[in-house]
Design a protein around this motif. Structure first.
Motif, mmCIF file in Angstrom:
data_model
loop_
_atom_site.group_PDB
_atom_site.id
_atom_site.type_symbol
_atom_site.label_atom_id
_atom_site.label_comp_id
_atom_site.label_asym_id
_atom_site.label_seq_id
_atom_site.Cartn_x
_atom_site.Cartn_y
_atom_site.Cartn_z
ATOM 1 N N LEU A 80 0.822 -1.200 0.000
ATOM 2 C CA LEU A 80 0.000 0.000 0.000
ATOM 3 C C LEU A 80 0.860 1.255 0.000
ATOM 4 O O LEU A 80 0.559 2.232 -0.699
ATOM 5 C CB LEU A 80 -0.941 -0.001 1.209
ATOM 6 N N SER A 81 1.955 1.238 0.743
ATOM 7 C CA SER A 81 2.802 2.425 0.837
ATOM 8 C C SER A 81 3.468 2.764 -0.496
ATOM 9 O O SER A 81 3.908 3.896 -0.688
ATOM 10 C CB SER A 81 3.863 2.258 1.927
ATOM 11 N N ASP A 82 3.523 1.787 -1.405
ATOM 12 C CA ASP A 82 4.066 2.065 -2.738
ATOM 13 C C ASP A 82 3.062 2.772 -3.635
ATOM 14 O O ASP A 82 3.423 3.275 -4.691
ATOM 15 C CB ASP A 82 4.496 0.753 -3.419
ATOM 16 N N ARG A 83 1.790 2.814 -3.195
ATOM 17 C CA ARG A 83 0.735 3.371 -4.049
ATOM 18 C C ARG A 83 0.050 4.608 -3.484
ATOM 19 O O ARG A 83 -0.705 5.259 -4.200
ATOM 20 C CB ARG A 83 -0.318 2.296 -4.314
ATOM 21 N N VAL A 84 0.243 4.900 -2.204
ATOM 22 C CA VAL A 84 -0.475 6.032 -1.595
ATOM 23 C C VAL A 84 0.524 7.023 -1.008
ATOM 24 O O VAL A 84 1.722 6.737 -0.904
ATOM 25 C CB VAL A 84 -1.454 5.557 -0.495
ATOM 26 N N SER A 85 -0.004 8.150 -0.582
ATOM 27 C CA SER A 85 0.814 9.185 0.045
ATOM 28 C C SER A 85 1.459 8.666 1.331
ATOM 29 O O SER A 85 0.780 8.142 2.212
ATOM 30 C CB SER A 85 -0.072 10.389 0.371
ATOM 31 N N HIS A 86 2.769 8.806 1.424
ATOM 32 C CA HIS A 86 3.461 8.413 2.656
ATOM 33 C C HIS A 86 2.961 9.225 3.838
ATOM 34 O O HIS A 86 2.785 8.709 4.939
ATOM 35 C CB HIS A 86 4.973 8.597 2.498
ATOM 36 N N HIS A 87 2.741 10.492 3.617
ATOM 37 C CA HIS A 87 2.260 11.385 4.672
ATOM 38 C C HIS A 87 0.915 10.906 5.206
ATOM 39 O O HIS A 87 0.711 10.800 6.416
ATOM 40 C CB HIS A 87 2.156 12.805 4.116
ATOM 41 N N GLY A 88 0.001 10.604 4.308
ATOM 42 C CA GLY A 88 -1.320 10.148 4.719
ATOM 43 C C GLY A 88 -1.275 8.804 5.440
ATOM 44 O O GLY A 88 -1.978 8.599 6.437
#
Length: 155
Positions: A33-41
């Protein structure tokens, strides 16, 4: 008193096993998931899960609440640990990545040591509820800091 100590020591490994089982099961999906979404979020969401875990642990008086809190803590770890490493790698220049990881781990270790001392003092002086309430409070402060940093970067 010796029997209570034995029960407490047995409970600690069970808690660690449960937390690590959840962490291990959830780390890969959250890594994807972290490869596809905002790290901040995702980091904010991970901190929100930690607040929930600490909240559950602060108010629980039954083993089921303990397991829920520990499970949430494992989810938090799965959401944030790989993500933090990815964020360090993304922020560091390629020729300084080793140094960046070393510095990140140094700061993390010192923070963990200080947090553990504070947690122990709160646990012994006030009780476990205060320890988990403080953990939730520090997590909320971290969330606020991330949101303010994000707002400042957007302007």
């Amino acid at each position: 008193r010796a029997e209570q100590t034995g029960i407490a020591l047995a409970l600690v490994p069970l808690v660690m096993v449960a937390m690590n089982a959840v962490y291990a099961a959830a780390a890969y999906p959250f890594g994807q998931l972290s490869d596809r979404v905002s790290h901040h979020g995702l980091l904010l969401a991970g901190l929100a899960v930690l607040v929930a875990a600490d909240g559950v642990l602060a108010v629980s008086t039954h083993w089921a609440g303990l397991l829920l809190g520990v499970g949430l803590w494992g989810v938090h770890m799965a959401m944030t640990q790989g993500l933090l490493a990815a964020m360090v790698a993304a922020a560091a220049p390629p020729d300084l990545r080793g140094t960046a990881f070393g510095f990140f781990n140094l700061v993390s270790g010192v923070a963990m040591l200080l947090a553990s001392v504070l947690a122990g003092l709160l646990w012994e002086g006030i009780g476990p509820q205060a320890t988990f309430a403080a953990g939730a409070g520090f997590s909320l402060l971290a969330m606020l800091g991330l949101m303010l940093r994000r707002a400042g970067a957007a302007t």
